[in-house]
Design an enzyme around this catalytic site. Structure first.
Site, PDB file in Angstrom:
ATOM      1  N   THR A 413       0.842  -1.184   0.000  1.00  0.00           N
ATOM      2  CA  THR A 413       0.000   0.000   0.000  1.00  0.00           C
ATOM      3  C   THR A 413       0.875   1.231   0.000  1.00  0.00           C
ATOM      4  OG1 THR A 413      -1.605  -1.233   1.312  1.00  0.00           O
ATOM      5  CG2 THR A 413      -1.849   1.153   1.338  1.00  0.00           C
ATOM      6  N   GLY A 496      -1.218  -4.012   5.020  1.00  0.00           N
ATOM      7  CA  GLY A 496      -2.072  -5.126   5.383  1.00  0.00           C
ATOM      8  C   GLY A 496      -2.570  -5.074   6.816  1.00  0.00           C
TER       9      GLY A 496
END
Length: 605
Positions: A413, A496
């Site tokens: 991310t 995550g």
């Protein structure tokens, strides 16, 4: 070489070469010694950390130095923090394709100084409307029969068309821009379009992740035409870009230019949407044009829990932000500051709070359009006390299980945060989910689509079970800290399941132990992995507690004696990526922090 011999003579040349070799050996020895020395000295602050970056007129903290500079340039051109955040996110999709891009989803929290409110945007996409749970299961079974999946595979495949949900990022850009933007979108996206066309130097951490990605995809799709598009976009000739290499993505430049000129509909209803739909058309499963055309994200209200006099705000499910709030709701029942920050007691309480919160997450968090989520009950103080009572201070609880709140009616991310001179602050997180994404790269568009759909459950009756047109459980969460109704800090920690536990560790470091905004991120972290999962594919209830090497040997041994399965991980990979901007209203300045485990910087004005 001949010219050098003539000038110096053979003996002198040999002497020079020996000296060079000796110098190289000495440099290697110095490098080896430096690696063993640990942190150097500092006149102020913790020896293992750096100074925060200060500015007063604007600031951007991102995972890439050039993206931070892009954001600052937009601020200097008169753009708002939202304009700058969009510009930085676009740049990161190009420069950090291992973690994000326009093929993924986006979540945003914006502090608006005019209305003195926090606004949240859920930019997550939905599953294909034309595929039922039975059809999805049948396609998975067919893949097993063809040998494309192991017979014992559980859940939705991580790669390929079946894990792809509608990418919500571009919609999210335009939604927040319409409300808070000041510059036209073509000006906001122009820096990234230029970098994509002309190229930029690759940074070390991203080069590392690109190498991992190519190793995976070249094996995963060795005999598949899908590999051609991946190779042609990022790994030309099968070569992995190295740190310092100039990388360009002309296909992405053209895609972003179409979006800049024709708006969100270029992506969801125009030629780009048709290209994506045509790409999936020959495949079993996958998105159709209708899925793109009917996509819309939504504005949502951030919710909070009070901890040590501050209010942490997170976005409601289908994301996992409430897990951070639940952890704080549990931890507020113990004074962690009675111990040292690196003590076994502090780690133990935080890990057990994480385990309790994540059990609830696995049971309740899902798309609220499809599931009744006990939002108020999960965040209630009384419920936090009930869950806290389950923690044994001296040892691990074997299997904590989910609770019964009252019903009141390895992910990759990027996280970034921007603040402007008017006081607007943006907390933005964006992701393709697992690695670079699904492996699905539509022809000629320059980006990979996300594999977020892997996080659906296949268990009928589960809150997060796959259904057509449904948003999957989401891991990416932006955060915002307030005090007495005023903004304090825009921050996030990507990665995550690390994200909620990372948010909590940052706040505990700052609010319980007085660390500054940079020290709070540089301090050694834990990451607990295990327990019940939102996919219904559960792991060992006890799980594994990963610690960074900065945790003392005494603490490690005491945690093991309490029953924790401890492993030391010095890679930095598991422990997320942190960025933050903290506002000092009295002094009229911002203090910014960036992640030592990434390539990023803070750019200030």
């Amino acid at each position: 070489m001949r010219l050098l011999c003539k000038i110096l003579g053979l003996a002198a040349l040999l002497s020079l070469l020996q000296a060079c070799a000796a110098t190289e050996t000495q440099q290697e020895e110095v490098s080896d010694v430096s690696a063993e020395l640990g942190a150097g000295g500092r006149p102020v602050g913790a020896k293992w950390s750096r100074s925060p970056v200060y500015g007063s007129r604007g600031m951007a903290a991102t995972a890439h130095p050039l993206a931070s500079q892009v954001a600052l340039d937009i601020l200097k051109e008169g753009g708002s923090a939202v304009d700058a955040a969009i510009a930085a996110n676009a740049a990161l999709g190009l420069m950090e394709p291992t973690g994000n891009g326009i093929g993924g989803d986006i979540f945003v929290i914006v502090w608006d100084p005019k209305s003195k409110q926090l606004y949240g945007y859920n930019g997550s996409g939905r599953s294909p409307m034309g595929q039922s749970l039975a059809e999805l299961q049948s396609r998975i079974d067919a893949m097993k029969a063809r040998g494309e999946l192991p017979q014992d595979h559980e859940g939705i495949p991580s790669h390929g068309p079946l894990s792809v949900s509608v990418p919500g990022t571009v919609d999210g850009w335009f939604a927040i821009h319409e409300r808070f933007g000041r510059l036209p979108m073509n000006q906001v996206l122009a820096p990234t379009i230029d970098y994509a066309r002309e190229g930029f130097p690759v940074t070390p951490v991203i080069a590392y992740y690109l190498d991992r990605s190519w190793a995976f995809f070249s094996e995963k799709y060795a005999d598949s035409p899908h590999l051609d598009n991946i190779r042609d976009t990022w790994f030309k000739g099968g070569s992995v870009p190295e740190a310092g290499d100039i990388f360009a993505n002309p296909d992405l430049a053209a895609t972003l230019e179409a979006i800049a000129l024709d708006g969100r509909d270029a992506f969801y209803r125009g030629d780009l949407a048709r290209s994506m739909a045509d790409y999936f058309a020959p495949m079993e499963g996958g998105l159709a044009y209708r899925d793109f055309a009917e996509h819309r994200g939504e504005w949502v209200s951030p919710r909070s829990v009070r901890y040590r006099g501050y209010d942490l705000y997170e976005l409601p499910p289908n994301g996992q932000g409430f897990a951070a709030l639940q952890m704080l709701s549990i931890l507020k029942n113990v004074d962690l500051a009675q111990w040292s920050r690196g003590s076994a007691e502090v780690f133990h309480y935080m890990v057990e709070a994480k385990r309790l919160a994540f059990e609830d997450m696995a049971r309740f968090y899902a798309d609220p359009d499809f599931a009744d989520i006990p939002v108020d009950g999960l965040l209630a103080d009384d419920y936090g006390k009930q869950r806290f009572a389950l923690i044994d201070p001296s040892q691990v609880t074997a299997d904590v299980g989910p609770g019964e709140p009252k019903l009141e009616g390895e992910g990759d991310t990027t996280y970034l945060t921007v603040a402007d001179e008017n006081g607007m602050m943006v907390s933005l997180i964006q992701s393709n989910y697992r690695g670079m994404g699904s492996g699905m790269v539509p022809d000629g568009l320059g980006f990979m689509l996300q594999d977020r759909g892997e996080l659906f459950s296949l268990e009928p009756g589960h809150a997060n079970v796959y259904e057509p047109g449904k948003r999957p459980f989401h891991t990416i969460i932006p955060a915002f800290l307030m005090k007495d109704g005023e903004p304090v800090m825009s921050f996030g920690l990507m990665g995550g399941g690390m994200q909620p536990q990372g948010h909590v560790q940052i706040l505990v470091n700052m609010l319980d132990f007085g660390m500054n905004v940079q020290e709070a991120g540089d301090a050694a972290r834990f990451m607990h992995d295990g327990g019940r999962q939102p996919t219904g594919i559960d792991k060992d209830p006890l799980g594994v507690l990963y610690l960074e090497p900065g945790v003392s040997a005494d603490t490690v041994e005491r945690l093991r004696a309490m029953g924790h399965k401890v492993e030391i991980d010095d890679s930095g990979v598991r422990f997320g990526g942190y960025q933050a901007i903290r506002l000092d209203r009295e002094k009229g300045s911002y203090a910014g922090a960036t992640e030592m485990r990434k390539d990023g910087t803070v750019a200030a004005w």
